[in-house]
Design a protein around this motif. Sequence first.
Motif, PDB file in Angstrom:
ATOM      1  N   LEU A   1       4.289 -21.730  12.007  1.00  0.00           N
ATOM      2  CA  LEU A   1       3.859 -20.768  10.989  1.00  0.00           C
ATOM      3  C   LEU A   1       2.341 -20.766  10.844  1.00  0.00           C
ATOM      4  N   MET A   2       1.728 -21.948  10.865  1.00  0.00           N
ATOM      5  CA  MET A   2       0.272 -22.026  10.777  1.00  0.00           C
ATOM      6  C   MET A   2      -0.383 -21.370  11.984  1.00  0.00           C
ATOM      7  N   ALA A   3       0.197 -21.578  13.166  1.00  0.00           N
ATOM      8  CA  ALA A   3      -0.350 -20.955  14.369  1.00  0.00           C
ATOM      9  C   ALA A   3      -0.224 -19.438  14.307  1.00  0.00           C
ATOM     10  N   LEU A   4       0.902 -18.940  13.769  1.00  0.00           N
ATOM     11  CA  LEU A   4       1.084 -17.500  13.642  1.00  0.00           C
ATOM     12  C   LEU A   4       0.077 -16.899  12.679  1.00  0.00           C
ATOM     13  N   LEU A   5      -0.110 -17.562  11.521  1.00  0.00           N
ATOM     14  CA  LEU A   5      -1.087 -17.051  10.550  1.00  0.00           C
ATOM     15  C   LEU A   5      -2.508 -17.085  11.107  1.00  0.00           C
ATOM     16  N   LEU A   6      -2.844 -18.126  11.876  1.00  0.00           N
ATOM     17  CA  LEU A   6      -4.172 -18.199  12.480  1.00  0.00           C
ATOM     18  C   LEU A   6      -4.375 -17.061  13.477  1.00  0.00           C
ATOM     19  N   TRP A   7      -3.348 -16.796  14.288  1.00  0.00           N
ATOM     20  CA  TRP A   7      -3.441 -15.709  15.272  1.00  0.00           C
ATOM     21  C   TRP A   7      -3.583 -14.362  14.579  1.00  0.00           C
ATOM     22  N   LEU A   8      -2.815 -14.148  13.482  1.00  0.00           N
ATOM     23  CA  LEU A   8      -2.923 -12.897  12.739  1.00  0.00           C
ATOM     24  C   LEU A   8      -4.284 -12.777  12.068  1.00  0.00           C
ATOM     25  N   HIS A   9      -4.848 -13.902  11.612  1.00  0.00           N
ATOM     26  CA  HIS A   9      -6.166 -13.869  10.984  1.00  0.00           C
ATOM     27  C   HIS A   9      -7.241 -13.471  11.994  1.00  0.00           C
ATOM     28  N   LEU A  10      -7.138 -13.964  13.219  1.00  0.00           N
ATOM     29  CA  LEU A  10      -8.124 -13.607  14.242  1.00  0.00           C
ATOM     30  C   LEU A  10      -8.066 -12.125  14.567  1.00  0.00           C
ATOM     31  N   LEU A  11      -6.881 -11.534  14.477  1.00  0.00           N
ATOM     32  CA  LEU A  11      -6.724 -10.107  14.751  1.00  0.00           C
ATOM     33  C   LEU A  11      -6.927  -9.247  13.506  1.00  0.00           C
ATOM     34  N   GLY A  12      -7.046  -9.887  12.327  1.00  0.00           N
ATOM     35  CA  GLY A  12      -7.200  -9.124  11.089  1.00  0.00           C
ATOM     36  C   GLY A  12      -5.921  -8.488  10.610  1.00  0.00           C
ATOM     37  N   TRP A  13      -4.803  -9.078  10.943  1.00  0.00           N
ATOM     38  CA  TRP A  13      -3.502  -8.492  10.599  1.00  0.00           C
ATOM     39  C   TRP A  13      -2.765  -9.286   9.507  1.00  0.00           C
ATOM     40  N   VAL A  14      -3.441 -10.198   8.841  1.00  0.00           N
ATOM     41  CA  VAL A  14      -2.734 -11.017   7.854  1.00  0.00           C
ATOM     42  C   VAL A  14      -2.260 -10.171   6.679  1.00  0.00           C
ATOM     43  N   ARG A  15      -3.175  -9.336   6.118  1.00  0.00           N
ATOM     44  CA  ARG A  15      -2.791  -8.514   4.964  1.00  0.00           C
ATOM     45  C   ARG A  15      -1.698  -7.504   5.303  1.00  0.00           C
ATOM     46  N   PRO A  16      -1.814  -6.769   6.435  1.00  0.00           N
ATOM     47  CA  PRO A  16      -0.705  -5.867   6.773  1.00  0.00           C
ATOM     48  C   PRO A  16       0.617  -6.604   6.974  1.00  0.00           C
ATOM     49  N   PHE A  17       0.538  -7.814   7.521  1.00  0.00           N
ATOM     50  CA  PHE A  17       1.768  -8.589   7.735  1.00  0.00           C
ATOM     51  C   PHE A  17       2.400  -8.968   6.393  1.00  0.00           C
ATOM     52  N   VAL A  18       1.571  -9.385   5.436  1.00  0.00           N
ATOM     53  CA  VAL A  18       2.097  -9.755   4.118  1.00  0.00           C
ATOM     54  C   VAL A  18       2.600  -8.525   3.373  1.00  0.00           C
ATOM     55  N   ARG A  19       1.852  -7.390   3.481  1.00  0.00           N
ATOM     56  CA  ARG A  19       2.277  -6.177   2.784  1.00  0.00           C
ATOM     57  C   ARG A  19       3.603  -5.644   3.324  1.00  0.00           C
ATOM     58  N   MET A  20       3.918  -5.990   4.561  1.00  0.00           N
ATOM     59  CA  MET A  20       5.171  -5.514   5.141  1.00  0.00           C
ATOM     60  C   MET A  20       6.372  -5.986   4.323  1.00  0.00           C
ATOM     61  N   PHE A  21       6.272  -7.223   3.796  1.00  0.00           N
ATOM     62  CA  PHE A  21       7.382  -7.737   3.006  1.00  0.00           C
ATOM     63  C   PHE A  21       7.473  -7.055   1.649  1.00  0.00           C
ATOM     64  N   GLY A  22       6.376  -6.441   1.205  1.00  0.00           N
ATOM     65  CA  GLY A  22       6.415  -5.729  -0.070  1.00  0.00           C
ATOM     66  C   GLY A  22       7.273  -4.480  -0.016  1.00  0.00           C
ATOM     67  N   HIS A  23       7.529  -3.958   1.183  1.00  0.00           N
ATOM     68  CA  HIS A  23       8.368  -2.754   1.309  1.00  0.00           C
ATOM     69  C   HIS A  23       9.853  -3.102   1.328  1.00  0.00           C
ATOM     70  N   VAL A  24      10.159  -4.391   1.407  1.00  0.00           N
ATOM     71  CA  VAL A  24      11.566  -4.814   1.375  1.00  0.00           C
ATOM     72  C   VAL A  24      11.948  -5.048  -0.088  1.00  0.00           C
ATOM     73  N   THR A  25      12.692  -4.147  -0.653  1.00  0.00           N
ATOM     74  CA  THR A  25      13.071  -4.233  -2.061  1.00  0.00           C
ATOM     75  C   THR A  25      14.590  -4.321  -2.196  1.00  0.00           C
ATOM     76  N   ILE A  26      15.014  -5.140  -3.115  1.00  0.00           N
ATOM     77  CA  ILE A  26      16.430  -5.306  -3.420  1.00  0.00           C
ATOM     78  C   ILE A  26      16.597  -5.125  -4.920  1.00  0.00           C
TER      79      ILE A  26
END
Length: 278
Positions: free
Chosen positions: A125-150
Amino acid sequence: MDWTSNPAIAVYIAAGLAAAGAIVWLVMRKTLRTRLRTEREVRADPDIHDWLVIFNWTRKALYMPTLAISLAASTIMFLRQMGWFFDAVTPEIIGGVWFAVFFLNFVVEEFEINVKVVLIGALCLMALLLWLHLLGWVRPFVRMFGHVTIQMSWMGYLALAIIGMLTVAISWIRGLFYYVVFTPNYMNIQWGLTEAGDHVGREDYNTHVDTTDLLERLMGFGKIVIIFKDQKRPPLTLLVWRIGRRAELLERVRGKFAIDMNATQPQEAPQEPQEPEE
């Protein structure tokens, strides 16, 4: 009052079931050999000081945190509907928290997660977050879970909690008649409503305590595996709650060997009558 109406028929059915249950209990209460009755008998035996009675919980008992959060979510949703709770706590937030707890419970119930798996998962998980941070995709990745509503109503959460608790309750009721009794000299495996079962001597089986599942152990559960000397008989695996206390009692039982003191006491030789002195 209409004695043939649907409510009246429903009352007749409920009364009939209650009467049938009472009759069955009165007829069989002295013949039923439940786990609770066996515990009382073993506890009252003066020759047995260490013993253990266990049964196999359903793995759905691992969902107890989900059942608790379902009851809490049902209460909060009911209070929101009545206007007695904060409007800032939206149904989406409640559903998201409920889904997170349910997902963790599903992982615990479905997979065996030991310390090694936890460490490897954290590193991945840490490696994935580091890779997403280098690409600048951390916020879009986190926001993706905001669209999952129950979203569910309070009755939906309550229904899930009731169904889950009924499943666990049925497992406990089954454990009244399907259980294992350990004593220093023998083991009894009960698998019926009356005296049906197996009696196994202490030299004919071994036991193994399995607490390798870290998350399962944190919830208080573990496995006790009974391995029979007869290779044709498969091992018996029991999911046990409060495994720490149960493992301690099992170790004490297996570490002792009871002896019938009445059978081993030497009998005194009869004394010969003494002749009267002259």
